[in-house]
Design a protein around this motif. Structure first.
Motif, short mmCIF file in Angstrom:
data_model
loop_
_atom_site.label_atom_id
_atom_site.label_comp_id
_atom_site.label_asym_id
_atom_site.label_seq_id
_atom_site.Cartn_x
_atom_site.Cartn_y
_atom_site.Cartn_z
N GLN A 1 9.87 10.23 2.01
CA GLN A 1 8.90 9.18 1.76
C GLN A 1 7.83 9.15 2.85
OE1 GLN A 1 9.17 7.56 -1.07
NE2 GLN A 1 11.11 8.58 -1.51
N SER A 2 6.63 8.73 2.48
CA SER A 2 5.64 8.37 3.49
C SER A 2 6.19 7.18 4.27
CB SER A 2 4.33 7.97 2.82
OG SER A 2 3.82 9.05 2.07
N TRP A 3 5.82 7.07 5.54
CA TRP A 3 6.31 5.92 6.31
C TRP A 3 5.23 5.40 7.24
CZ3 TRP A 3 6.27 6.89 11.54
CH2 TRP A 3 6.37 8.24 11.96
N MET A 4 5.42 4.18 7.66
CA MET A 4 4.44 3.48 8.51
C MET A 4 5.19 2.67 9.56
SD MET A 4 1.05 2.98 7.94
CE MET A 4 -0.17 3.45 6.72
N VAL A 5 4.64 2.59 10.72
CA VAL A 5 5.10 1.66 11.75
C VAL A 5 3.95 0.71 11.99
CG1 VAL A 5 5.99 1.47 14.09
CG2 VAL A 5 6.18 3.64 12.87
N THR A 6 4.22 -0.58 11.96
CA THR A 6 3.14 -1.53 12.24
C THR A 6 3.44 -2.22 13.57
OG1 THR A 6 4.34 -3.22 11.01
CG2 THR A 6 2.65 -1.98 9.82
N LYS A 7 2.41 -2.42 14.36
CA LYS A 7 2.60 -3.09 15.64
C LYS A 7 1.94 -4.47 15.60
CE LYS A 7 3.36 1.23 17.78
NZ LYS A 7 3.44 2.06 18.96
N GLU A 8 2.35 -5.33 16.51
CA GLU A 8 1.87 -6.71 16.47
C GLU A 8 0.37 -6.81 16.66
OE1 GLU A 8 3.91 -9.76 18.60
OE2 GLU A 8 5.86 -8.88 18.13
N ASP A 9 -0.21 -5.87 17.39
CA ASP A 9 -1.65 -5.96 17.62
C ASP A 9 -2.47 -5.46 16.42
OD1 ASP A 9 -1.64 -3.19 17.62
OD2 ASP A 9 -1.86 -2.99 19.79
N GLY A 10 -1.78 -5.07 15.34
CA GLY A 10 -2.48 -4.62 14.14
C GLY A 10 -2.53 -3.11 13.98
N THR A 11 -2.10 -2.41 15.02
CA THR A 11 -2.07 -0.94 14.94
C THR A 11 -1.03 -0.48 13.92
OG1 THR A 11 -2.87 -0.58 17.19
CG2 THR A 11 -1.44 1.13 16.26
N VAL B 1 3.21 11.68 2.92
CA VAL B 1 3.75 12.88 2.29
C VAL B 1 3.01 13.08 0.97
CG1 VAL B 1 5.82 14.01 1.42
CG2 VAL B 1 6.00 12.39 3.33
N THR B 2 2.40 14.24 0.79
CA THR B 2 1.59 14.51 -0.40
C THR B 2 2.04 15.83 -1.03
OG1 THR B 2 -0.24 13.59 0.88
CG2 THR B 2 -0.79 14.58 -1.24
N PRO B 3 2.23 15.87 -2.35
CA PRO B 3 2.57 17.16 -2.97
C PRO B 3 1.38 18.11 -2.94
CG PRO B 3 2.30 15.45 -4.64
CD PRO B 3 2.19 14.77 -3.31
N LYS C 1 3.26 18.51 1.82
CA LYS C 1 2.81 18.61 3.21
C LYS C 1 2.51 17.20 3.68
CE LYS C 1 -1.24 18.51 1.08
NZ LYS C 1 -2.33 17.57 1.31
N LYS C 2 2.39 17.08 4.99
CA LYS C 2 2.29 15.76 5.58
C LYS C 2 0.95 15.59 6.29
CE LYS C 2 7.26 15.76 5.92
NZ LYS C 2 8.44 15.88 6.77
N SER C 3 0.49 14.36 6.34
CA SER C 3 -0.70 14.01 7.12
C SER C 3 -0.31 12.88 8.06
CB SER C 3 -1.82 13.52 6.20
OG SER C 3 -2.12 14.46 5.21
N SER C 4 -0.73 12.97 9.32
CA SER C 4 -0.53 11.86 10.24
C SER C 4 -1.51 10.75 9.91
CB SER C 4 -0.77 12.29 11.68
OG SER C 4 -0.02 13.43 11.99
N ILE C 5 -1.10 9.53 10.13
CA ILE C 5 -1.99 8.38 9.93
C ILE C 5 -2.09 7.60 11.23
CG2 ILE C 5 -2.38 6.26 8.62
CD1 ILE C 5 -0.53 7.49 6.46
N ILE C 6 -3.31 7.33 11.65
CA ILE C 6 -3.55 6.54 12.85
C ILE C 6 -4.55 5.45 12.51
CG2 ILE C 6 -4.48 6.56 15.21
CD1 ILE C 6 -3.61 9.48 15.40
N SER C 7 -4.10 4.20 12.60
CA SER C 7 -5.02 3.08 12.40
C SER C 7 -4.90 2.18 13.62
CB SER C 7 -4.64 2.34 11.11
OG SER C 7 -5.50 1.24 10.91
N TYR C 8 -5.81 2.39 14.56
CA TYR C 8 -5.75 1.64 15.82
C TYR C 8 -6.50 0.33 15.65
CZ TYR C 8 -3.67 3.41 20.14
OH TYR C 8 -2.81 3.71 21.15
#
Lengths: 425, 425
Positions: free
Chosen positions: A96-106, A112-114, A381-388
């Motif tokens: 599965q695609s996954w996400m970590v959320t932080k308190e500051d909104g990051t 994961v994409t076929p 294949k996978k892509s990193s996600i960064i939302s600062y």
């Protein structure tokens, strides 16, 4: 079979066909021609290499119907049950695609994409296996690949084997093309009028197919280049010699270059298996292939202890490993390198080739040290996600800028700082 | 920067250095010589190519101490925080072995095992980046790789850059060797008196390193061959032109062949960014590199709609993608192909290069269509597990045997049947 005493490390006799310069040049010329001339080149090469004229590349509905008529109901039910088992196993490994959320909104994560489009090469001739269709196509379907294209060389009668067509049709594969060899790989990589290009090509083939895959790698992805099949049986005195011998022979019949090895601390078992191999070989239809394979690539290794035998197995890193000992589960944790591990007397290797569910496309030639079976992973294949968040960047911008400047990358530092400069402009 | 109107599909100008025949022959000769002569060859090539004599290959404790003295406390704290962030992100992607148990006693599963030994190549010269040490070594450590070996070419003074040594020492890497180029790859693949061989080699390098990796592939595994760095910024009219320009320039400063592209439906933004790029470039220390990169590989593409812009991005499959639009999260699901996706104004690309946690080793040259970032996955491999029960084999043996016979593999059928024949013998 020869019996040889060893300590703990041993290397398999392996035969890897790298092709010669002439074959490589032939492949390069085929690739170029198909790239330039498209369908016309596919037809010309099919006439040349497969000795048959193919009016249309795509397998028609009529051809599918005719194929179903050739496969009996019982066999069809078995193919369906095998497909269900394979699907059931592969569904369990979907990531599965996954996400970590932080308190500051990051938020940080991974998507994961076929893959968009995948080509499956199904070899012709003796190696035209419906089971290979199931094993290559189902993981791609489970991964969510939208377009799956199958290519396979036509027989002299201009058709594909009925079993291959039925297996593909059962899975709902719509694009099945009657073209094989390096020309099929070229069509999948570059595209032609009829065949749109794909992003990845999987499936085994002869030396021309292997060389063509190697050449187009980079433009498209490929799976590993498969070598001859291998089995190592790790057994103790509780194993039945006739069963061990039968399993060794099932690998040997694949190919005169296939490799069948027994590793055991029991000299008694070793001797009994050697006799059984000889005895059973004489009654096999593919006797000549089996004899050559056992003579050139077969071996029985006898160690002093089971611990040494396990070390030997890890040094071999076999494609298939059977563990036929009193308590195979106890040994599982000590097996570091093997494509597939078959535990216990009732896990004869053909169980995995056809039916149990795990994939039968496995790393050969000792590459189990660093490679995995074909799987759903092969088709995503996978892509990193960064939302600062603003806060996160405010807190860390000076650190990121300092790191960038340590590496002499001033524009990197300024990019980060640009977010805050504006407010003071 | 040139502004160009496009519809939905576009291809990036990319420069892939495949090497020439002379370079390939040089590499083959280096590989052969190291294989034959070991350490002596490493020393000779280091004298020849790096113009320095290296009495011992291994970086000593004294050299580590000296390196720490060169790096100030603040910078060390930043390196440590970045390492913690990278570790924290990668720990979340660790995959577990799994098992399915059935009521009849059958178990199927998958075993995840780390590689035994991995080599990390750290380039020298301008590209000697401590951040690359963190990004390549930490995922291997998280994966559980026992032996991690680092190689890097010595500077003219016979040392490695202090930042590189400190980053490695912080991670506890013990084997750091002062050797680079194709000779280092040969040492990692074949082994020498001092350097034991590894199972996989990762890390970027010059054309000789890339060619050497390609040659030893198969004997050992390699990561992808990295191309020049790329960024695509997908932005709408809410983006700040100075920030977009700064981010484009941060890629451009890497390499004259790096590629920086803006895709936007806003002509106004396009024009403002073009101006900003020109203006900011004039104040950058690596001005010449940046100018060449922007001139030869930079582009601003203007589409009619955001939907078209998204299609264009997917056709580019960039290494880095920034989404700087009003609601970037809404667009995430429509992004199919990108190595890393940076969402929103505060996710400037250098945030990912150094600090946020995701890996900065990403698929280049459009391979994001089928490849993934460097990750924990890079350093593990999987084995299938099949443990069939007596009952399961009894129920299914005839199906497996029928399937084997359909494929003409009689010995496969007999192997399965051998389990039950004995009882009647």
């Amino acid at each position: 079979m020869k019996i040889e005493k060893i300590s703990s490390s041993v290397s398999l006799k392996r035969s890897i066909d790298q092709g010669n310069e002439q074959q490589r040049e032939a492949v390069l010329s085929i690739l170029e021609t198909v790239k330039r001339e498209g369908d016309a080149a596919l037809r010309a090469y099919t006439e040349k290499f497969d000795s048959v004229t193919i009016p249309t590349l795509l397998v028609s509905d009529e051809e599918k119907k005719a194929a179903y008529e050739e496969v009996d109901e019982q066999m069809l039910a078995i193919i369906r049950e095998a497909a269900d088992n394979i699907r059931d196993y592969h569904v369990r490994m979907v990531q599965q695609s996954w996400m970590v959320t932080k308190e500051d909104g990051t938020m940080l994560g991974q998507k994961v994409t076929p893959l968009d489009a995948v080509g499956v090469y199904v070899p012709g001739g003796l190696a035209a296996y419906p089971s290979s269709v199931l094993m290559n196509v189902i993981p791609a379907q489970v991964a969510g690949v939208e377009r799956i294209v199958m290519v396979s060389p036509p027989q002299k009668n201009g058709k594909l084997p009925a079993g291959v067509i039925v297996a593909a049709a059962e899975l709902g594969v719509e694009e099945i093309y009657k073209v094989g060899g390096a020309q099929a790989i070229a069509a999948l990589a570059y595209g032609t009028e009829t065949i749109q290009p794909v992003d990845k090509i999987v499936g085994p083939g002869n030396i021309f197919v292997a060389l063509a895959k190697r050449e187009v790698f980079g433009l498209v992805d490929i799976d590993s280049i498969a070598g001859p099949s291998e089995i190592v049986v790790l057994a103790d005195e509780t194993a039945y010699a006739n069963e061990v011998a039968a399993d060794l022979l099932s690998q040997a019949e694949h190919d005169a270059r296939a490799s069948s090895v027994l590793v055991t601390p029991s000299m008694e078992l070793a001797e009994a298996v050697a006799l059984e191999v000889e005895e059973q070989t004489s009654r096999l239809p593919r006797k000549e292939i089996v004899e050559a394979s056992i003579r050139d690539y077969g071996a029985i290794y006898v160690t002093k202890t089971m611990a040494e035998a396990i070390d030997a197995v890890n040094s071999l890193a076999p494609e298939h490993l059977e563990v036929v000992t009193e308590n195979p589960m106890e040994i599982l944790g000590r097996i570091k390198h093997a494509g597939a591990i078959f535990l216990g007397r009732y896990s004869s290797e053909p169980v995995g080739d056809y039916f149990a569910g795990p994939n039968h496309v496995l790393p050969t030639n000792g590459t189990a040290k660093f490679s995995s079976p074909l799987s759903v992973d092969t088709f995503v294949k996978k892509s990193s996600i960064i939302s600062y968040s603003q806060k996160a960047l405010e807190e860390n911008a000076h650190k990121i800028a300092a790191f960038a400047r340590l590496e002499g990358l001033e524009a990197h530092a300024r990019a980060v700082e640009s977010r805050f400069k504006k407010d003071t402009n």
